[in-house]
Design an enzyme around this catalytic site. Sequence first.
Site, PDB file in Angstrom:
ATOM      1  N   LEU A   1      36.383  40.556   1.509  1.00  0.00           N
ATOM      2  CA  LEU A   1      37.201  41.333   0.573  1.00  0.00           C
ATOM      3  C   LEU A   1      38.440  40.563   0.082  1.00  0.00           C
TER       4      LEU A   1
ATOM      5  N   ILE B   1      47.702  56.371  28.100  1.00  0.00           N
ATOM      6  CA  ILE B   1      46.790  57.482  28.341  1.00  0.00           C
ATOM      7  C   ILE B   1      46.603  58.297  27.061  1.00  0.00           C
TER       8      ILE B   1
ATOM      9  N   ARG C   1      31.618  54.340  28.235  1.00  0.00           N
ATOM     10  CA  ARG C   1      31.272  53.001  27.719  1.00  0.00           C
ATOM     11  C   ARG C   1      29.957  53.043  26.943  1.00  0.00           C
TER      12      ARG C   1
ATOM     13  N   GLU D   1      47.644  52.199  34.966  1.00  0.00           N
ATOM     14  CA  GLU D   1      49.080  52.249  35.288  1.00  0.00           C
ATOM     15  C   GLU D   1      49.796  51.073  34.620  1.00  0.00           C
TER      16      GLU D   1
ATOM     17  N   ARG E   1      36.409  59.005  17.446  1.00  0.00           N
ATOM     18  CA  ARG E   1      35.466  58.826  18.569  1.00  0.00           C
ATOM     19  C   ARG E   1      36.192  58.814  19.904  1.00  0.00           C
TER      20      ARG E   1
ATOM     21  N   GLU F   1      38.540  50.635  28.242  1.00  0.00           N
ATOM     22  CA  GLU F   1      37.268  50.890  28.945  1.00  0.00           C
ATOM     23  C   GLU F   1      36.710  49.609  29.576  1.00  0.00           C
TER      24      GLU F   1
HETATM   25  P1  TGC Z   1      34.187  47.695  42.944  1.00  0.00           P
HETATM   26  O1  TGC Z   1      34.216  47.313  44.371  1.00  0.00           O
HETATM   27  O2  TGC Z   1      33.321  46.942  41.995  1.00  0.00           O
HETATM   28  O3  TGC Z   1      33.777  49.225  42.819  1.00  0.00           O
HETATM   29  C1  TGC Z   1      34.399  50.230  43.586  1.00  0.00           C
HETATM   30  C2  TGC Z   1      33.349  51.313  43.774  1.00  0.00           C
HETATM   31  O4  TGC Z   1      32.927  51.817  42.494  1.00  0.00           O
HETATM   32  C3  TGC Z   1      31.511  51.573  42.301  1.00  0.00           C
HETATM   33  N1  TGC Z   1      31.345  51.175  40.904  1.00  0.00           N
HETATM   34  C4  TGC Z   1      30.859  51.973  39.979  1.00  0.00           C
HETATM   35  N2  TGC Z   1      30.365  53.214  40.045  1.00  0.00           N
HETATM   36  C5  TGC Z   1      29.925  53.760  38.903  1.00  0.00           C
HETATM   37  N3  TGC Z   1      29.988  53.155  37.710  1.00  0.00           N
HETATM   38  C6  TGC Z   1      30.490  51.903  37.588  1.00  0.00           C
HETATM   39  N4  TGC Z   1      30.574  51.302  36.411  1.00  0.00           N
HETATM   40  C7  TGC Z   1      30.952  51.261  38.752  1.00  0.00           C
HETATM   41  N5  TGC Z   1      31.495  50.037  39.016  1.00  0.00           N
HETATM   42  C8  TGC Z   1      31.734  50.010  40.336  1.00  0.00           C
HETATM   43  C9  TGC Z   1      31.155  50.478  43.275  1.00  0.00           C
HETATM   44  O5  TGC Z   1      29.791  50.549  43.644  1.00  0.00           O
HETATM   45  C10 TGC Z   1      32.073  50.795  44.453  1.00  0.00           C
HETATM   46  O6  TGC Z   1      31.511  51.895  45.148  1.00  0.00           O
HETATM   47  P2  TGC Z   1      31.719  52.039  46.735  1.00  0.00           P
HETATM   48  O7  TGC Z   1      30.985  53.286  47.088  1.00  0.00           O
HETATM   49  O8  TGC Z   1      31.132  50.776  47.316  1.00  0.00           O
HETATM   50  O9  TGC Z   1      33.197  52.126  46.968  1.00  0.00           O
HETATM   51  O10 TGC Z   1      35.686  47.745  42.415  1.00  0.00           O
HETATM   52  P3  TGC Z   1      36.643  46.586  41.989  1.00  0.00           P
HETATM   53  O11 TGC Z   1      38.002  46.976  42.448  1.00  0.00           O
HETATM   54  O12 TGC Z   1      36.061  45.245  42.404  1.00  0.00           O
HETATM   55  O13 TGC Z   1      36.670  46.679  40.400  1.00  0.00           O
HETATM   56  C11 TGC Z   1      35.580  46.420  39.607  1.00  0.00           C
HETATM   57  C12 TGC Z   1      35.988  46.455  38.110  1.00  0.00           C
HETATM   58  C13 TGC Z   1      37.002  45.380  37.796  1.00  0.00           C
HETATM   59  C14 TGC Z   1      34.714  46.200  37.323  1.00  0.00           C
HETATM   60  C15 TGC Z   1      36.590  47.830  37.777  1.00  0.00           C
HETATM   61  O14 TGC Z   1      37.793  48.019  38.401  1.00  0.00           O
HETATM   62  C16 TGC Z   1      36.759  48.035  36.296  1.00  0.00           C
HETATM   63  O15 TGC Z   1      35.840  48.495  35.639  1.00  0.00           O
HETATM   64  N6  TGC Z   1      37.960  47.714  35.706  1.00  0.00           N
HETATM   65  C17 TGC Z   1      38.262  48.018  34.315  1.00  0.00           C
HETATM   66  C18 TGC Z   1      39.174  49.203  34.256  1.00  0.00           C
HETATM   67  C19 TGC Z   1      38.855  50.114  33.117  1.00  0.00           C
HETATM   68  O16 TGC Z   1      37.820  50.064  32.500  1.00  0.00           O
HETATM   69  N7  TGC Z   1      39.758  51.028  32.831  1.00  0.00           N
HETATM   70  C20 TGC Z   1      39.523  52.001  31.815  1.00  0.00           C
HETATM   71  C21 TGC Z   1      40.595  53.070  31.829  1.00  0.00           C
HETATM   72  S1  TGC Z   1      40.152  54.512  30.934  1.00  0.00           S
HETATM   73  C22 TGC Z   1      40.180  54.045  29.331  1.00  0.00           C
HETATM   74  O17 TGC Z   1      40.354  52.935  28.966  1.00  0.00           O
HETATM   75  C23 TGC Z   1      39.930  55.141  28.394  1.00  0.00           C
HETATM   76  S2  TGC Z   1      39.985  54.723  26.751  1.00  0.00           S
HETATM   77  C24 TGC Z   1      38.895  55.898  26.204  1.00  0.00           C
HETATM   78  C25 TGC Z   1      38.792  56.032  24.780  1.00  0.00           C
HETATM   79  O18 TGC Z   1      39.810  56.313  24.139  1.00  0.00           O
HETATM   80  O19 TGC Z   1      37.671  55.881  24.267  1.00  0.00           O
HETATM   81  P1  FAD Z   2      45.330  43.569  31.899  1.00  0.00           P
HETATM   82  O1  FAD Z   2      44.485  44.129  32.988  1.00  0.00           O
HETATM   83  O2  FAD Z   2      46.746  43.234  32.202  1.00  0.00           O
HETATM   84  O3  FAD Z   2      44.610  42.344  31.246  1.00  0.00           O
HETATM   85  C1  FAD Z   2      45.272  41.414  30.385  1.00  0.00           C
HETATM   86  C2  FAD Z   2      44.320  40.233  30.123  1.00  0.00           C
HETATM   87  O4  FAD Z   2      44.004  39.610  31.377  1.00  0.00           O
HETATM   88  C3  FAD Z   2      42.996  40.647  29.511  1.00  0.00           C
HETATM   89  O5  FAD Z   2      42.571  39.673  28.595  1.00  0.00           O
HETATM   90  C4  FAD Z   2      42.045  40.675  30.699  1.00  0.00           C
HETATM   91  O6  FAD Z   2      40.680  40.476  30.327  1.00  0.00           O
HETATM   92  C5  FAD Z   2      42.602  39.531  31.518  1.00  0.00           C
HETATM   93  N1  FAD Z   2      42.240  39.662  32.944  1.00  0.00           N
HETATM   94  C6  FAD Z   2      42.634  40.620  33.826  1.00  0.00           C
HETATM   95  N2  FAD Z   2      42.073  40.402  35.019  1.00  0.00           N
HETATM   96  C7  FAD Z   2      41.307  39.277  34.900  1.00  0.00           C
HETATM   97  C8  FAD Z   2      40.454  38.542  35.781  1.00  0.00           C
HETATM   98  N3  FAD Z   2      40.265  38.923  37.051  1.00  0.00           N
HETATM   99  N4  FAD Z   2      39.844  37.448  35.304  1.00  0.00           N
HETATM  100  C9  FAD Z   2      39.989  37.056  34.010  1.00  0.00           C
HETATM  101  N5  FAD Z   2      40.774  37.718  33.117  1.00  0.00           N
HETATM  102  C10 FAD Z   2      41.416  38.808  33.574  1.00  0.00           C
HETATM  103  N6  FAD Z   2      43.537  54.011  30.142  1.00  0.00           N
HETATM  104  C11 FAD Z   2      43.318  55.228  30.745  1.00  0.00           C
HETATM  105  O7  FAD Z   2      43.312  55.331  31.959  1.00  0.00           O
HETATM  106  N7  FAD Z   2      43.127  56.346  29.983  1.00  0.00           N
HETATM  107  C12 FAD Z   2      43.138  56.324  28.634  1.00  0.00           C
HETATM  108  O8  FAD Z   2      42.940  57.363  27.984  1.00  0.00           O
HETATM  109  C13 FAD Z   2      43.378  55.074  27.973  1.00  0.00           C
HETATM  110  N8  FAD Z   2      43.463  55.007  26.615  1.00  0.00           N
HETATM  111  C14 FAD Z   2      43.849  53.846  26.020  1.00  0.00           C
HETATM  112  C15 FAD Z   2      44.129  53.843  24.645  1.00  0.00           C
HETATM  113  C16 FAD Z   2      44.576  52.670  24.030  1.00  0.00           C
HETATM  114  C17 FAD Z   2      44.935  52.697  22.575  1.00  0.00           C
HETATM  115  C18 FAD Z   2      44.684  51.474  24.784  1.00  0.00           C
HETATM  116  C19 FAD Z   2      45.129  50.190  24.123  1.00  0.00           C
HETATM  117  C20 FAD Z   2      44.423  51.472  26.133  1.00  0.00           C
HETATM  118  C21 FAD Z   2      44.022  52.663  26.773  1.00  0.00           C
HETATM  119  N9  FAD Z   2      43.825  52.708  28.164  1.00  0.00           N
HETATM  120  C22 FAD Z   2      43.577  53.922  28.788  1.00  0.00           C
HETATM  121  C23 FAD Z   2      44.100  51.538  28.980  1.00  0.00           C
HETATM  122  C24 FAD Z   2      42.993  50.485  28.997  1.00  0.00           C
HETATM  123  O9  FAD Z   2      41.895  50.900  29.730  1.00  0.00           O
HETATM  124  C25 FAD Z   2      43.594  49.190  29.555  1.00  0.00           C
HETATM  125  O10 FAD Z   2      44.453  48.691  28.551  1.00  0.00           O
HETATM  126  C26 FAD Z   2      42.548  48.154  29.927  1.00  0.00           C
HETATM  127  O11 FAD Z   2      41.808  48.581  31.050  1.00  0.00           O
HETATM  128  C27 FAD Z   2      43.162  46.776  30.209  1.00  0.00           C
HETATM  129  O12 FAD Z   2      44.267  46.866  31.036  1.00  0.00           O
HETATM  130  P2  FAD Z   2      45.670  46.141  30.625  1.00  0.00           P
HETATM  131  O13 FAD Z   2      45.985  46.537  29.237  1.00  0.00           O
HETATM  132  O14 FAD Z   2      46.657  46.464  31.698  1.00  0.00           O
HETATM  133  O15 FAD Z   2      45.347  44.609  30.617  1.00  0.00           O
END
Ligand code: TGC
Ligand code: FAD
Length: 389
Positions: free
Chosen positions: A342, A166, A247, A136, A93, A367
Site C-alpha cells: 500500500l 490484564i 491459543r 505479573e 477477538r 498467550e
Molecule cells: P511446566 O512444568 O511446563 O508446566 C507446569 C504444569 O502445567 C502443565 N502444562 C500444561 N497443561 C495444560 N496445557 C498446557 N499448555 C500446559 N503446559 C504445561 C504441565 O504438564 C505441568 O503439569 P504438572 O501436573 O506436572 O504440574 O511449567 P513451566 O514453569 O516450565 O512453564 C512452561 C511455559 C513457559 C511453557 C509456561 O509457563 C507458559 O506457557 N508461559 C507463557 C505464559 C503465557 O502464555 N501467559 C499468558 C497470560 S494470559 C494472556 O496472555 C491472555 S491474552 C488473551 C487475549 O486477549 O486474547
Molecule cells: P517477558 O516474559 O518479559 O519476555 C520478554 C522477551 O524475553 C520476549 O521476547 C520473550 O520471548 C523473551 N524470553 C522470556 N523468557 C525467555 C526464555 N526462557 N528464553 C528465551 N527468550 C525468553 N496476561 C494475562 O494474564 N491476562 C490478560 O488478559 C492479558 N492480556 C494482555 C493484553 C495485552 C494487550 C498484552 C500486550 C499482554 C497481555 N497479557 C495478559 C500479558 C501477556 O501474556 C504477556 O505479555 C506475555 O506472556 C509475555 O510476558 P512479558 O510481557 O512479561 O514478557
Amino acid sequence: MTPTSLDYYGIEELLTSDERAARDRARRFVEEEVMREIVPHHRAGKFPEHLTGRMGSLGFYAPYLKEHGCAGLSYTAYGLIMQELERADSGLRSLASVQGALTIQAIHSFGSPEQHTRWLPGLVSGEQVGCFALTEHRHGSDPGGMETRARRDGDQYVLNGSKCWIGNASIADVKVVWAKDDEGRVGGFIVEKDAPGFRTQDIEGKFSLRMSRTSECWFENCRIPAENRLPQASGLSAPLSCLAQARAGIAWGVIGAAIDCYETALAYAKAREQFGRPIAGFQLVQEKLVWMVQEITKAQLLALRLTRMMEADAVTPAQISLAKRNNAWMALECARKARDILGAAGISDRYPVIRHLMNLETVYTYEGTHDIHTLAIGRDITGLDAFGG
Ligand code: TGC
Ligand code: FAD
C-alpha cells in the site's frame, strides 16, 4: 455481506453446515454492527462496550461448551467465529478470548456446581464481564514464578500482590486471579467487582490492541470469601490448560486479520498504477501476494487440523503451541507485506492494514511469546528444557 473470502484449497468443503452457519452469523454481525464502530473506537483507544452483551447473545463466548447457555458448537466453529471477529479487529477477538476461553473456561473446568450456577450464566450472556489475571509485573513468560499470595484467614482468603497487562480488569465483574496459597501451590480465586483491597488502573499509551482495555491490578489485603476459591484448580496446569483453549482460538483468529490484509492489498494493487500499469502486474508485488496466499492457506489447514484433533480429544499442548506460533507469525508477516504494497497509504487508518499490523504485534507476544512457544515445542521434540533455570 462479503460473498467470498480467500479459500485457495477448498476448506469450505471440509466444514459442516453448522460450522458454516456459525461463521456466517459472526461475519454478518461484524459487517452490520461492528465495522462502522472500529476506526473511531480505535482512534479513541476504547472498546465499544455495548458489543459485550450483544456478543453474548450471539453465543460467541466459549461456544464449544454445552452447559449454562453456551452454544454447544464444535471447536472448528469456535475457530471460525474467532476468525471473523479478528478479521474486524484483534481487540474484538480478544474480548471473546478473555471472556470465553479464559474466564468462563476456568470457572467451568475448575469451579464447583454452585460456582457454575452463580457466575457462568451472566458471563456467557455477556451481562457480566470477566477477566483472567495471570501475568505479573515481574512474571510474564514465567507465570510459575508468580508472587501474588492468597493466605487463608478463617472463612476468607487474603490476597496480596499485583497483576499487569490484564484484559478488561478495570471493568470486570468477575476476575479469575491466579495466586499461590499457603502451601505455595497455584490456585484460582474469584475476586468480585467491589472486593475491598482491590485497585486497578488502565494502561494508557498503547499503540497496539487500542480497541481493548488492558489494566494493572493491585491486591492489598484484598479479602474474598473462602468459597470463591476454584476447588479443582491445583497447580500451574490449571491456568495453562485455559490458555490452551485460547491459543487455539488465536490460531484461527489471526487468519481473519491476515485475510483482511491480503484482500486489501490485492484490491489496492489492482487499482494502483505506477510506471503506466497496475502495480499488481509487477513481479515483486505478485511475489508478496503469492506468499500471503501460500501462508494463509497453510495456516488454514493447520488450524483446521488442530481443531479437528481437539474435537477428537487428541491434541497435545505442544501441537497447540505450534499452531499459535506459526499462525500469529504468518499474520504479522502478511500485515507487513500488505503495508508495503500500500506504500504511504499503508500507514493510514483509511485502510485496516496498519491497525492489524499493530494489533498483531500484541498477538505475537501474548498467550505465550513466539519464542516461548519455540521452546515449548523444542522441549517436546528433544525432551530437553531450554527455558532456563
Ligand atoms: P511446566 O512444568 O511446563 O508446566 C507446569 C504444569 O502445567 C502443565 N502444562 C500444561 N497443561 C495444560 N496445557 C498446557 N499448555 C500446559 N503446559 C504445561 C504441565 O504438564 C505441568 O503439569 P504438572 O501436573 O506436572 O504440574 O511449567 P513451566 O514453569 O516450565 O512453564 C512452561 C511455559 C513457559 C511453557 C509456561 O509457563 C507458559 O506457557 N508461559 C507463557 C505464559 C503465557 O502464555 N501467559 C499468558 C497470560 S494470559 C494472556 O496472555 C491472555 S491474552 C488473551 C487475549 O486477549 O486474547
Ligand atoms: P517477558 O516474559 O518479559 O519476555 C520478554 C522477551 O524475553 C520476549 O521476547 C520473550 O520471548 C523473551 N524470553 C522470556 N523468557 C525467555 C526464555 N526462557 N528464553 C528465551 N527468550 C525468553 N496476561 C494475562 O494474564 N491476562 C490478560 O488478559 C492479558 N492480556 C494482555 C493484553 C495485552 C494487550 C498484552 C500486550 C499482554 C497481555 N497479557 C495478559 C500479558 C501477556 O501474556 C504477556 O505479555 C506475555 O506472556 C509475555 O510476558 P512479558 O510481557 O512479561 O514478557
